[in-house]
Motif scaffolding. Structure first.
Motif, PDB file in Angstrom:
ATOM      1  N   VAL A 143     -19.050  -8.522  56.669  1.00 20.12           N
ATOM      2  CA  VAL A 143     -19.705  -8.972  57.902  1.00 20.12           C
ATOM      3  C   VAL A 143     -21.135  -9.403  57.610  1.00 20.12           C
ATOM      4  N   GLU A 144     -21.829  -8.635  56.780  1.00 25.44           N
ATOM      5  CA  GLU A 144     -23.211  -8.970  56.447  1.00 25.44           C
ATOM      6  C   GLU A 144     -23.286 -10.295  55.702  1.00 25.44           C
ATOM      7  N   ARG A 146     -21.121 -12.830  55.959  1.00 26.63           N
ATOM      8  CA  ARG A 146     -20.894 -13.916  56.929  1.00 26.63           C
ATOM      9  C   ARG A 146     -22.125 -14.139  57.799  1.00 26.63           C
ATOM     10  N   TYR A 147     -22.738 -13.032  58.243  1.00 29.82           N
ATOM     11  CA  TYR A 147     -23.945 -13.147  59.061  1.00 29.82           C
ATOM     12  C   TYR A 147     -25.045 -13.877  58.304  1.00 29.82           C
ATOM     13  N   ARG A 148     -25.238 -13.518  57.031  1.00 29.91           N
ATOM     14  CA  ARG A 148     -26.283 -14.147  56.246  1.00 29.91           C
ATOM     15  C   ARG A 148     -26.021 -15.629  56.036  1.00 29.91           C
ATOM     16  N   PHE A 151     -26.705 -17.318  59.298  1.00 31.46           N
ATOM     17  CA  PHE A 151     -28.148 -17.252  59.522  1.00 31.46           C
ATOM     18  C   PHE A 151     -28.870 -18.342  58.735  1.00 31.46           C
ATOM     19  N   ASN A 172     -34.788 -17.250  58.361  1.00 27.70           N
ATOM     20  CA  ASN A 172     -33.897 -18.163  57.640  1.00 27.70           C
ATOM     21  C   ASN A 172     -34.716 -19.249  56.948  1.00 27.70           C
TER      22      ASN A 172
END
Length: 460
Positions: A143-144, A146-148, A151, A172
């Motif tokens: 999840v982290e 994908r979030y990064r 972002f 970002n």
């Protein structure tokens, strides 16, 4: 004074402090056996007497047990520890921790055992917990990641600011380029990269977001070139920590809400709801009437979200609308439901068309509230529909079970009316014709509100 105990008494004494005790002869056979009467007694009993202890284990345990017994005989008086797994009659393993030591007279070996199943169960629970934590850890890492990636892909400048220290925690690449001139902005005090006046405005914007949860400001300028920016700040609380989520976009971009997305004043004040979306159904703009029907406080609460959150009995309705708009360019008088945030559903008719006046495809939806419209023959209030056509109009607005029940009631009422016409309003004959008792017929006449029931019911 020394007390002499025979082998049976000694092993019985050991069983009081251990879970199980054996006396083994020189060949490893079980000469004496005693247990503490616990659960082990159901598995290890008198049937083990005379058996070799080696026959109760399998695999490498046999060799380890043989080596341990040899060591005990080779060193009298010195205890030896070993973990064994007995194989029970049902094939289940029985883990036991043993201490072996020779008898004082050298005539045998005493084995004192402790049931290790509770320990094995705890170890298994610990292993399961470790595996669950490992899986959760890797899911969190995915999840982290994908979030990064998301972002970093966003074109607008996004920053996460600590509300306590006022320093940038995350930013970002677009934020570093826009506000830092390509330099890193993480760890620096916020606001930064803006003109002096804009920094004061942003400080006030942060205070407003902290009080209301969200705040929007246009006309912010950069320090290096006075380029106009728009800013949106959201206030986020995570446990004992508080964060500001800050988004900057150049004026005229999606965040600023340029002319491409704005509705003209005439549509803003229109009595019918007007909704503007992109070709995938994401909301770009909406007028005040739509906000009232959708029970949304402000336009910013729906911008960027899919319209099927409010339009349609399900996500299917919007898909049908988009498909028809893609093929024909227009849709007229599409009957559906508009679902409000507070749970209030409104019957609506939608007419829609595609717009070609912008660089990107857009769709315009004109939505009319028809919940208070009464057509000829339409059932009003809680009364039954009068025809199957009215039943089909309710498809999607009511569960199938209720639709079937209403259809059955309509057919039953129609049959009763037909029977009354055939018998010239003779209730007794109509009941006989329908195969009902007179009491049942009267009950159904009352249920379907067929006139003349009370007077007939009291007649002899």
């Amino acid at each position: 004074m020394a007390v002499d105990l025979d082998a049976a008494a000694l092993v019985g004494l050991l069983a009081k402090v251990a879970d199980i005790g054996f006396v083994l002869d020189r060949d490893g056979g079980i000469a004496e056996l005693a247990s503490n009467g616990g659960e082990l007694a159901a598995h290890i009993g008198e049937s083990w007497l005379g058996r070799s202890l080696l026959d109760t284990v399998e695999g490498d345990s046999r060799q380890r047990l043989a080596d341990t017994l040899a060591a005990v005989w080779a060193h009298p008086g010195e205890p030896e520890r070993i973990d064994l797994a007995h194989i029970l009659e049902d094939g289940a393993p029985l883990p036991v921790e043993y201490r072996f030591v020779t008898l004082p007279d050298g005539g045998g070996v005493i084995a004192a055992g402790r049931d290790m199943r509770p320990v094995a169960s705890l170890r298994q629970q610990l292993l399961n917990a470790q595996q669950a934590l490992e899986q959760d850890y890797w899911r969190l890492r995915q999840v982290e990641t994908r979030y990064r990636q998301l972002f970093d892909m966003i074109a607008d400048a996004i920053l996460v600011v600590d509300a306590g220290s006022g320093r940038v925690l995350e930013a970002n690449p677009a934020a570093s380029e826009l506000l830092g001139g390509g330099n890193r902005v993480v760890g620096k005090p916020f606001p930064l990269g803006l003109s002096e006046r804009s920094q004061r405005d942003i400080t006030g914007l942060l205070a407003e977001a902290q009080a209301t949860g969200r705040a929007l400001l246009s006309g912010v300028t950069r320090a290096v070139d006075d380029a106009p920016l728009s800013a949106v700040v959201s206030y986020l609380r995570q446990g004992s920590e508080t964060r500001f989520l800050v988004r900057f976009a150049r004026e005229g971009g999606e965040l600023a809400g340029g002319d491409e997305q704005a509705l003209p004043p005439s549509l803003q004040q229109a009595p019918d709801a007007v909704l503007l979306t992109d070709t995938e159904g994401r909301v770009l703009a909406a007028n005040r009437t739509f906000l009232d029907l959708a029970q949304v406080v402000g336009e910013d609460r729906l911008t960027g979200l899919s319209a099927d959150r409010w339009l349609g009995r399900s996500g299917v309705d919007l898909s049908v609308l988009l498909s028809n708009l893609n093929e024909r360019g227009t849709v007229k008088l599409f009957s559906t439901v508009l679902r409000g945030e507070a749970g209030v559903n409104t019957d609506v008719e939608i007419s829609a068309c595609t717009l070609g006046d912008g660089p990107r495809g857009r769709l315009a939806f004109y939505i009319r509230d028809v919940s208070r419209r009464v057509s000829d023959g339409q059932a009003s209030g809680d009364s039954l529909p009068s025809s199957i056509e009215q039943i089909t109009r309710r498809v999607g607005r009511m569960p199938l079970k209720e639709l079937v029940r209403e259809s059955t009631d309509i057919i039953e009422a129609m049959c009763i009316r037909a029977a009354l016409e055939l018998t010239q309003d003779n209730r007794a004959s109509a009941a006989e014709l329908l195969g009902l008792s007179r009491q049942s017929l009267y009950a159904k006449l009352r249920r379907y509100d067929i006139s003349g029931v009370e007077s007939d019911a009291v007649s002899p």
